[in-house]
Design a protein around this motif. Structure first.
Motif, PDB file in Angstrom:
ATOM      1  N   HIS A   1      -5.638  -8.329   6.146  1.00 33.38           N
ATOM      2  CA  HIS A   1      -5.253  -7.074   6.768  1.00 33.38           C
ATOM      3  C   HIS A   1      -5.590  -5.885   5.871  1.00 33.38           C
ATOM      4  N   ARG A   2      -6.314  -4.898   6.428  1.00 27.72           N
ATOM      5  CA  ARG A   2      -6.679  -3.675   5.715  1.00 27.72           C
ATOM      6  C   ARG A   2      -7.374  -3.986   4.384  1.00 27.72           C
ATOM      7  N   SER A   3      -8.277  -4.970   4.435  1.00 27.53           N
ATOM      8  CA  SER A   3      -8.940  -5.402   3.213  1.00 27.53           C
ATOM      9  C   SER A   3     -10.315  -5.959   3.550  1.00 27.53           C
TER      10      SER A   3
ATOM     11  N   ARG B   1       3.316   0.911   3.206  1.00 28.47           N
ATOM     12  CA  ARG B   1       3.162  -0.307   3.989  1.00 28.47           C
ATOM     13  C   ARG B   1       3.670  -1.489   3.178  1.00 28.47           C
TER      14      ARG B   1
ATOM     15  N   GLY C   1      -5.823 -11.326   8.506  1.00 36.98           N
ATOM     16  CA  GLY C   1      -5.371 -10.142   9.237  1.00 36.98           C
ATOM     17  C   GLY C   1      -5.682 -10.178  10.719  1.00 36.98           C
TER      18      GLY C   1
ATOM     19  N   GLU D   1       0.852  -1.192   0.000  1.00 36.60           N
ATOM     20  CA  GLU D   1       0.000   0.000   0.000  1.00 36.60           C
ATOM     21  C   GLU D   1       0.883   1.237   0.000  1.00 36.60           C
TER      22      GLU D   1
END
Length: 400
Positions: free
Chosen positions: A149-151, A57, A84, A49
């Motif tokens: 993670h973050r998704s 990231r 995540g 990211e």
């Protein structure tokens, strides 16, 4: 022109841990937040990211020089690009607690100007099968799992090693409507409660159970199975004990329990102030207030107010001796802290699930005449970056 390193592989040396389950590295003047790595390791990290700002990231996809604290994750999907739910499965339990301690220290130093040594204490039960409450989500094929993670991408699971077996077995073998979330809770009697959350605008569907039995602070509690209660089976009783030791409410005194849930800490305060004292319990959840009133019906010194804490405190004119608060992850915030301080309690016991929010509120308390007298931190969420803290703040001039 902004940078975009997304997809780029970087060879780098990992630096200190940062709040959020990652470590910090620097490449060409930019900060890289690296997951699945440990301080001191040399890794190949793939950028996942990048918004073109001063940081990006990345995931450590290959470890070139491992840390002596590195271990093989017990879960096969606890790796780059996968589930995540956990942050530190690749570290020993001791190393996880040390990493969390450094994060708490850094947040207190950066946000509150306090340089304090912190030790994160282990709770009984080990690193696995401690999570008694979990929310799974169904993928397009109806398989239950957790998000990456973050998704929003769902990673289907055959097991979740940090979750108690009963909750896993009640959800993962079944097929569910795509996109539904499924909550599972195992209570103190070992009963598993399951409900399906079919999406926005639709009512939850109870599949099993509904009213959980929990035990803490010398009492049995009956409450909505999916309402707020500590996730780790040893946490509620541990925190209640520390709150009691630090609150020290006098017989006949007034005390406040803010963000009270079903009244765990209100019960502790009520026993201390006795029948001639008064405990105000403030909670915004109507079901929690209803459950709290039922559970503490024998403690007539406890009165309940259902509403947002900042709104309820605006109308208060009494002066409590002790205030206990257990706010959500964002913390209490300046408005609530200032209203607590204006009431002038001798002691404030603050239970916090986010060290950054705690540090910000501690700084606000300091500006209103309160000092951080004691702090304990607990590994109530092994394998994740989360850590629970209990802080004692004393009005300057009233402490030891």
């Amino acid at each position: 022109m902004s940078l975009d390193w997304t997809g780029r592989t970087l060879e780098l040396t990992v630096g200190a841990v940062a709040h959020g389950g990652h470590c910090v590295a620097r490449v060409d003047g930019r900060v890289v937040f690296v997951r699945h790595a440990l301080p001191g390791e040399r890794v190949l990290a793939e950028v996942t990211e990048d918004t073109g700002k001063s940081f990006c990231r990345a995931d450590a996809v290959r470890v070139l020089t491992p840390s002596p604290d590195r271990v093989e994750p017990p879960c096969p999907v606890a790796g780059p690009g996968l589930c995540g739910g956990c942050d530190w499965q690749h570290a020993t339990g001791r190393a996880q607690r040390e990493l969390k301690a450094r994060v708490v220290e850094e947040q207190l130093s950066r946000l509150a100007g306090l340089d304090l040594p912190v030790t994160v204490e282990e709770l009984p039960g080990g690193l696995l099968r401690w999570r008694t409450r979990v929310r799974f989500v169904a993928d397009a094929e109806g398989r239950a799992g957790l998000r990456a993670h973050r998704s929003h991408r769902v990673v289907p699971l055959a097991d979740c090693p940090i979750t108690v077996r009963g909750a896993v077995d009640a959800v993962l073998p079944e097929r569910w409507p795509a996109g539904d979330e499924i909550e599972a809770t195992e209570d103190a009697d070992g009963e598993v409660h399951v409900r399906r959350l079919p999406g926005r605008g639709k009512r939850p569907e109870r599949r099993r159970g509904g009213v959980a039995v929990q035990r803490a602070a010398g009492r049995d509690w009956r409450l909505a199975a999916h309402g707020f209660w500590q996730v780790h089976p040893e946490a509620a009783d541990t925190f209640a004990r520390v709150v009691g030791e630090w609150a020290q409410a006098s017989p006949g005194a007034r005390a406040w329990d803010l963000y009270a849930g079903v009244g765990l800490f209100a019960a502790v305060l009520a026993e201390q102030v006795g029948p001639s004292g008064r405990v105000l319990a403030v909670e915004s959840g109507r079901r929690a207030v209803s459950d709290g009133k039922a559970n503490l019906a024998d403690l007539r010194q406890v009165s309940w107010r259902c509403g947002q804490v900042e709104h309820v405190l605006r109308d208060r004119r009494d002066s409590p001796e002790v205030v206990v608060l257990d706010p959500p992850r964002k913390g209490a915030g300046r408005q609530v802290v200032e209203r607590i301080a204006a009431a002038g309690p001798e002691r404030v016991v603050y239970v916090a699930c986010d060290p950054a929010a705690l540090a910000r509120d501690v700084a606000t308390f300091a500006g209103r005449g309160y000092r951080l007298a004691r702090l304990r931190a607990f590994d109530a969420f092994p394998m994740t970056h989360h850590v629970e803290c209990v802080a004692l703040l004393e009005r300057v001039g009233t402490g030891d």
